[in-house]
Design a protein around this motif. Structure first.
Motif, PDB file in Angstrom:
ATOM      1  N   ILE A 212      13.163  10.094   0.299  1.00  0.00           N
ATOM      2  CA  ILE A 212      12.096   9.407  -0.431  1.00  0.00           C
ATOM      3  C   ILE A 212      11.790   8.081   0.264  1.00  0.00           C
ATOM      4  CG2 ILE A 212      11.397   8.391  -2.629  1.00  0.00           C
ATOM      5  CD1 ILE A 212      13.243  10.324  -4.052  1.00  0.00           C
ATOM      6  N   ASN A 213      10.503   7.806   0.450  1.00  0.00           N
ATOM      7  CA  ASN A 213      10.063   6.592   1.135  1.00  0.00           C
ATOM      8  C   ASN A 213       9.700   5.521   0.105  1.00  0.00           C
ATOM      9  OD1 ASN A 213       9.173   4.923   3.287  1.00  0.00           O
ATOM     10  ND2 ASN A 213       7.060   5.567   2.918  1.00  0.00           N
ATOM     11  N   PHE A 214      10.253   4.329   0.268  1.00  0.00           N
ATOM     12  CA  PHE A 214       9.953   3.221  -0.640  1.00  0.00           C
ATOM     13  C   PHE A 214       9.371   2.053   0.148  1.00  0.00           C
ATOM     14  CE2 PHE A 214      13.314   5.529  -2.930  1.00  0.00           C
ATOM     15  CZ  PHE A 214      12.678   5.716  -4.150  1.00  0.00           C
ATOM     16  N   VAL A 215       8.284   1.489  -0.384  1.00  0.00           N
ATOM     17  CA  VAL A 215       7.561   0.422   0.311  1.00  0.00           C
ATOM     18  C   VAL A 215       7.270  -0.711  -0.666  1.00  0.00           C
ATOM     19  CG1 VAL A 215       5.482  -0.179   1.617  1.00  0.00           C
ATOM     20  CG2 VAL A 215       6.477   2.117   1.847  1.00  0.00           C
ATOM     21  N   ALA A 216       7.513  -1.938  -0.243  1.00  0.00           N
ATOM     22  CA  ALA A 216       7.162  -3.106  -1.055  1.00  0.00           C
ATOM     23  C   ALA A 216       5.668  -3.361  -0.901  1.00  0.00           C
ATOM     24  CB  ALA A 216       7.968  -4.325  -0.618  1.00  0.00           C
ATOM     25  N   ALA A 217       4.915  -3.112  -1.962  1.00  0.00           N
ATOM     26  CA  ALA A 217       3.458  -3.289  -1.924  1.00  0.00           C
ATOM     27  C   ALA A 217       2.936  -3.426  -3.339  1.00  0.00           C
ATOM     28  CB  ALA A 217       2.786  -2.104  -1.229  1.00  0.00           C
ATOM     29  N   ASP A 218       1.907  -4.248  -3.502  1.00  0.00           N
ATOM     30  CA  ASP A 218       1.263  -4.463  -4.794  1.00  0.00           C
ATOM     31  C   ASP A 218       0.170  -3.419  -4.973  1.00  0.00           C
ATOM     32  OD1 ASP A 218      -0.119  -5.358  -7.014  1.00  0.00           O
ATOM     33  OD2 ASP A 218      -0.198  -7.449  -6.367  1.00  0.00           O
ATOM     34  N   VAL A 219       0.197  -2.670  -6.057  1.00  0.00           N
ATOM     35  CA  VAL A 219      -0.802  -1.646  -6.289  1.00  0.00           C
ATOM     36  C   VAL A 219      -2.213  -2.213  -6.273  1.00  0.00           C
ATOM     37  CG1 VAL A 219      -0.655  -1.873  -8.808  1.00  0.00           C
ATOM     38  CG2 VAL A 219      -1.483   0.266  -7.802  1.00  0.00           C
ATOM     39  N   LEU A 220      -2.374  -3.487  -6.623  1.00  0.00           N
ATOM     40  CA  LEU A 220      -3.696  -4.097  -6.656  1.00  0.00           C
ATOM     41  C   LEU A 220      -4.186  -4.510  -5.283  1.00  0.00           C
ATOM     42  CD1 LEU A 220      -3.475  -6.356  -9.845  1.00  0.00           C
ATOM     43  CD2 LEU A 220      -4.203  -3.970  -9.630  1.00  0.00           C
ATOM     44  N   ASP A 221      -3.304  -4.513  -4.298  1.00  0.00           N
ATOM     45  CA  ASP A 221      -3.697  -4.974  -2.958  1.00  0.00           C
ATOM     46  C   ASP A 221      -2.912  -4.230  -1.889  1.00  0.00           C
ATOM     47  OD1 ASP A 221      -5.178  -6.584  -1.205  1.00  0.00           O
ATOM     48  OD2 ASP A 221      -3.524  -7.999  -1.004  1.00  0.00           O
ATOM     49  N   ALA A 222      -2.618  -2.956  -2.134  1.00  0.00           N
ATOM     50  CA  ALA A 222      -1.812  -2.180  -1.192  1.00  0.00           C
ATOM     51  C   ALA A 222      -2.660  -1.740  -0.005  1.00  0.00           C
ATOM     52  CB  ALA A 222      -1.213  -0.960  -1.887  1.00  0.00           C
ATOM     53  N   LYS A 223      -2.099  -1.893   1.177  1.00  0.00           N
ATOM     54  CA  LYS A 223      -2.759  -1.448   2.411  1.00  0.00           C
ATOM     55  C   LYS A 223      -2.024  -0.204   2.907  1.00  0.00           C
ATOM     56  CE  LYS A 223      -5.523  -5.078   2.557  1.00  0.00           C
ATOM     57  NZ  LYS A 223      -5.028  -5.799   1.377  1.00  0.00           N
ATOM     58  N   LEU A 224      -2.335   0.936   2.311  1.00  0.00           N
ATOM     59  CA  LEU A 224      -1.668   2.179   2.658  1.00  0.00           C
ATOM     60  C   LEU A 224      -2.446   2.906   3.750  1.00  0.00           C
ATOM     61  CD1 LEU A 224      -0.792   3.386  -0.955  1.00  0.00           C
ATOM     62  CD2 LEU A 224       0.607   2.007   0.593  1.00  0.00           C
ATOM     63  N   ASP A 225      -1.729   3.637   4.582  1.00  0.00           N
ATOM     64  CA  ASP A 225      -2.369   4.304   5.718  1.00  0.00           C
ATOM     65  C   ASP A 225      -2.743   5.749   5.420  1.00  0.00           C
ATOM     66  OD1 ASP A 225       0.113   5.407   5.591  1.00  0.00           O
ATOM     67  OD2 ASP A 225       0.729   4.889   7.635  1.00  0.00           O
ATOM     68  N   ARG A 226      -2.675   6.165   4.157  1.00  0.00           N
ATOM     69  CA  ARG A 226      -3.019   7.531   3.791  1.00  0.00           C
ATOM     70  C   ARG A 226      -3.401   7.590   2.325  1.00  0.00           C
ATOM     71  NH1 ARG A 226       2.706  10.787   3.264  1.00  0.00           N
ATOM     72  NH2 ARG A 226       1.229  12.491   2.899  1.00  0.00           N
ATOM     73  N   LYS A 227      -3.972   8.735   1.933  1.00  0.00           N
ATOM     74  CA  LYS A 227      -4.251   9.003   0.528  1.00  0.00           C
ATOM     75  C   LYS A 227      -3.332  10.125   0.069  1.00  0.00           C
ATOM     76  CE  LYS A 227      -8.990   7.338   0.584  1.00  0.00           C
ATOM     77  NZ  LYS A 227     -10.393   7.554   0.118  1.00  0.00           N
ATOM     78  N   TYR A 228      -3.129  10.213  -1.231  1.00  0.00           N
ATOM     79  CA  TYR A 228      -2.120  11.110  -1.783  1.00  0.00           C
ATOM     80  C   TYR A 228      -2.751  12.124  -2.721  1.00  0.00           C
ATOM     81  CZ  TYR A 228       1.164   7.764   0.166  1.00  0.00           C
ATOM     82  OH  TYR A 228       1.874   6.962   1.035  1.00  0.00           O
ATOM     83  N   GLN A 229      -2.169  13.327  -2.730  1.00  0.00           N
ATOM     84  CA  GLN A 229      -2.668  14.383  -3.600  1.00  0.00           C
ATOM     85  C   GLN A 229      -2.253  14.180  -5.053  1.00  0.00           C
ATOM     86  OE1 GLN A 229      -0.838  17.158  -0.662  1.00  0.00           O
ATOM     87  NE2 GLN A 229      -2.503  18.501  -1.285  1.00  0.00           N
ATOM     88  N   LEU A 230      -1.169  13.456  -5.263  1.00  0.00           N
ATOM     89  CA  LEU A 230      -0.695  13.164  -6.614  1.00  0.00           C
ATOM     90  C   LEU A 230      -0.252  11.713  -6.676  1.00  0.00           C
ATOM     91  CD1 LEU A 230       0.242  13.942  -9.497  1.00  0.00           C
ATOM     92  CD2 LEU A 230       2.414  14.704  -8.474  1.00  0.00           C
TER      93      LEU A 230
END
Length: 337
Positions: A212-230
């Motif tokens: 499982i991958n865990f990342v410190a990021a704020d949901v309101l300002d997350a800079k994610l490199d992908r989109k998720y199916q769920l």
């Protein structure tokens, strides 16, 4: 599903941490206070320029909008109770940093995992229901495209291991562990508390879920490199709504999660502060505000809803209060168009 709000101090959902307590009351040990203070805290919800500008933009839209706040709607009460949910410590990052720092100390000293948000029974129901919903959607897609249809990874769409999953506000990450037990394997959790992320990682390694991958990021300002199916949310929207700028933060939330869910993907929200109908109304408001903009950006020819209601959990235990039957918790799923 109907829902009934319960003040944090009267609810048994958070028995170990009453909402009205201060951080110093919650953590009496000096070492734990020092541990909490040692985490790098930009601000209650981040301090980047982009986030500040989005806050200003959302506030302007809210002030100019004719849409009532989500809490102004109710499907199970005769009168609206817009003032029932008030800001509290649970809406502040400092609270969660201190809480998870304490939990991290307890983990190292005693092996404790910390609280299960809303309780183990609710988590079990949400996980089982979500698994069935994803399996049914996969089966329907397989039937429509043919059993030989493959996903981008080369696996069959019906295989839950191919679903990319994001848990926003993951906390100790136990929800992702339960999803892993059900067959999901592409799992990521984000939380703005670095202490929470460290706790989640340690628990996952200990319990045999190191993938499982865990990342410190704020949901309101997350800079994610992908989109998720769920995308899963168990209590995060509730906590955001308890921030002093809750209405503005909730608007920012919907904009953010809309960018996290892949087209055709699911957003599953579990809340104790919003009924099913209140969540539906909040999504409808978001669709009206951003639907046209979203369609234009994707090269469409007209407005379209960003999120569409799919289903909700009907099996949570219900109670009767004041002649009204409802549940303390609601779980609703939306599909991203």
């Amino acid at each position: 599903m109907a829902g009934i709000r319960w003040p944090p101090e009267d609810s048994d959902l958070f028995p170990a941490r009453p909402a009205g307590a201060t951080v110093t009351e919650l953590i009496s040990d000096d070492d734990r206070s020092v541990a909490a203070d040692s985490w790098s805290i930009k601000s209650d919800y981040g301090s980047t320029l982009d986030d500040e500008q989005r806050h200003v933009d959302a506030a302007e839209v809210l002030s100019a909008s004719n849409f009532p706040a989500a809490s102004d709607y109710s499907s199970d009460k005769e009168e609206p109770d817009a003032n029932e949910v008030e800001p509290s410590m649970l809406g502040l990052q400092s609270y969660w940093d201190a809480t998870y720092a304490e939990d991290l100390v307890n983990f190292h000293e005693h092996g404790h995992a910390g609280e299960i948000w809303f309780g183990a029974e609710v988590m079990d129901v949400v996980v089982s229901w979500t698994k069935n919903l994803c399996a049914n959607m996969s089966s329907a897609k397989d039937a429509a495209e043919g059993s030989s249809s493959n996903s981008e990874s080369g696996e069959t769409v019906g295989d839950l291991s191919t679903w990319s999953v994001l848990d926003v506000g993951t906390g100790n990450g136990l929800l992702l562990q339960e999803l892993a037990k059900q067959g999901f394997s592409d799992l990521t959790g984000i939380d703005y508390s670095e202490a929470g992320i460290e706790l989640a990682h340690n628990l996952a390694v200990r319990d045999g879920f190191s993938g499982i991958n865990f990342v410190a990021a704020d949901v309101l300002d997350a800079k994610l490199d992908r989109k998720y199916q769920l995308v899963m949310d168990k209590g995060t929207l509730d906590a955001i709504g308890l921030h002093p700028d809750g209405p503005v933060k909730r608007m920012m939330y919907w904009e953010s999660v809309a960018n996290m869910v892949a087209s055709g993907g699911l957003l599953v929200i579990t809340s104790c502060n919003s009924t099913k109908d209140e969540l539906l109304q909040e999504v409808d408001n978001f669709n009206k505000r951003f639907g046209i903009q979203d369609q234009v950006q994707e090269g469409g020819t007209g407005p379209a809803d960003v999120f569409r209601y799919v289903d909700h959990v009907r099996t949570f235990p219900t109670i009767i209060f004041g002649g009204v039957e409802g549940s303390r918790v609601s779980t609703v799923a939306f599909v991203r168009n």
